[in-house]
Write an enzyme that holds these catalytic residues in place. Structure first.
Site, PDB file in Angstrom:
ATOM      1  CG  ASP A  11     -88.234 -19.543  31.023  1.00 28.98           C
ATOM      2  OD1 ASP A  11     -89.225 -20.280  30.931  1.00 28.98           O
ATOM      3  OD2 ASP A  11     -87.217 -20.177  30.524  1.00 28.98           O
ATOM      4  CG  ASP A 130     -89.752 -28.802  34.185  1.00 27.38           C
ATOM      5  OD1 ASP A 130     -89.780 -28.314  33.012  1.00 27.38           O
ATOM      6  OD2 ASP A 130     -89.911 -28.029  35.090  1.00 27.38           O
TER       7      ASP A 130
END
Length: 251
Positions: A11, A130
């Protein structure tokens, strides 16, 4: 029988690797190029790079950093963050990505999935979902987990696969960073609904969690970040453990 894949995730924020819990409380986790090289040496099957603030900052993925990482690795490389056009995809593939990951842009314009698949092939398109369990169901979130949609996760996964997504990266926001295990219930539901590989993401804390994701969650791959970044789990040891538990992996 296809081997199960272990995928570290980088990330990226401001050019550094970061990690949070439930998509917040972000902390630094190291240099992305160094981590990528290390994961390659450890035997990772693939690498995922997500520019986590690109969408909210209304900018494109850091192509220069993608190029730097791609130069140093020899495993499949998926890149996501701020991708919304065919041109974006083309630039990232030229920069060294093998696959691209889309999330928010696909929710806003589902035909983007078909357009990318038609242009570059389904194998290039990873749909990132998500998802969060609330109001007795799993719902899709966009903008790095900041905006709730009314899309139900199962429905969206099915639609995306039909449009040409070659793979689904399913991240449980409830489990993310908690190290309490993957959300195997929704992973299993998605795996049984679509006919494309599903990557389990969010919640890895120990080696048993990976085993459970493959057996209970029916996942084709398992993705994790902090347990790898902070050397809590070594990929080689993890693969030996999985093999000892009759799960086929590439050693």
């Amino acid at each position: 029988m296809l081997t199960k894949r272990i995928i570290p995730c980088l990330d990226i924020k401001d050019g550094r690797t970061v990690k949070g819990i439930n998509f917040v409380d972000i902390k630094d986790a190291g240099d992305p190029v160094e981590l990528a090289v290390n994961y390659c040496l450890q035997g990772a099957d693939e690498l995922v790079f997500l520019d986590i603030t690109a969408t909210n900052e209304k900018r494109k993925t850091l192509a220069q950093l993608v190029t730097q990482i791609a130069k140093h690795i020899n495993i499949p490389f998926t890149v996501g963050g701020g991708i919304s056009t065919i041109k974006d995809v083309s630039l990232l593939l030229q920069a060294g990505a093998d696959k691209i990951s889309i999330n928010t842009s696909a929710v806003k314009n589902p035909n983007l999935i078909k357009s990318i698949a038609d242009e570059f092939g389904s194998q290039c398109v990873v749909l990132a979902i998500d998802t969060k369990f609330e109001s007795n169901d799993w719902f899709v979130y966009t903008n790095g987990g900041k905006i709730k949609t009314e899309l139900k996760t199962i429905d969206w996964a099915k639609q995306a696969a039909e449009l040409g997504a070659g793979e689904i990266l399913l991240t449980s926001m409830n489990n993310d960073g908690t190290k309490k295990g993957f959300a195997n219930n929704i992973t299993k539901l998605v795996s049984e609904t679509v006919n494309v590989p599903v990557i389990a993401s969010g919640g890895a804390g120990n080696m048993e969690h990976f085993k459970d994701a493959f057996i209970d969650g029916k996942a084709d791959a398992a993705l994790a970040a902090s347990v790898f970044h902070y050397k809590e789990i070594e990929i080689k040891k993890l693969k030996n453990y999985l093999q000892a538990n009759q799960i086929q992996v590439r050693i």
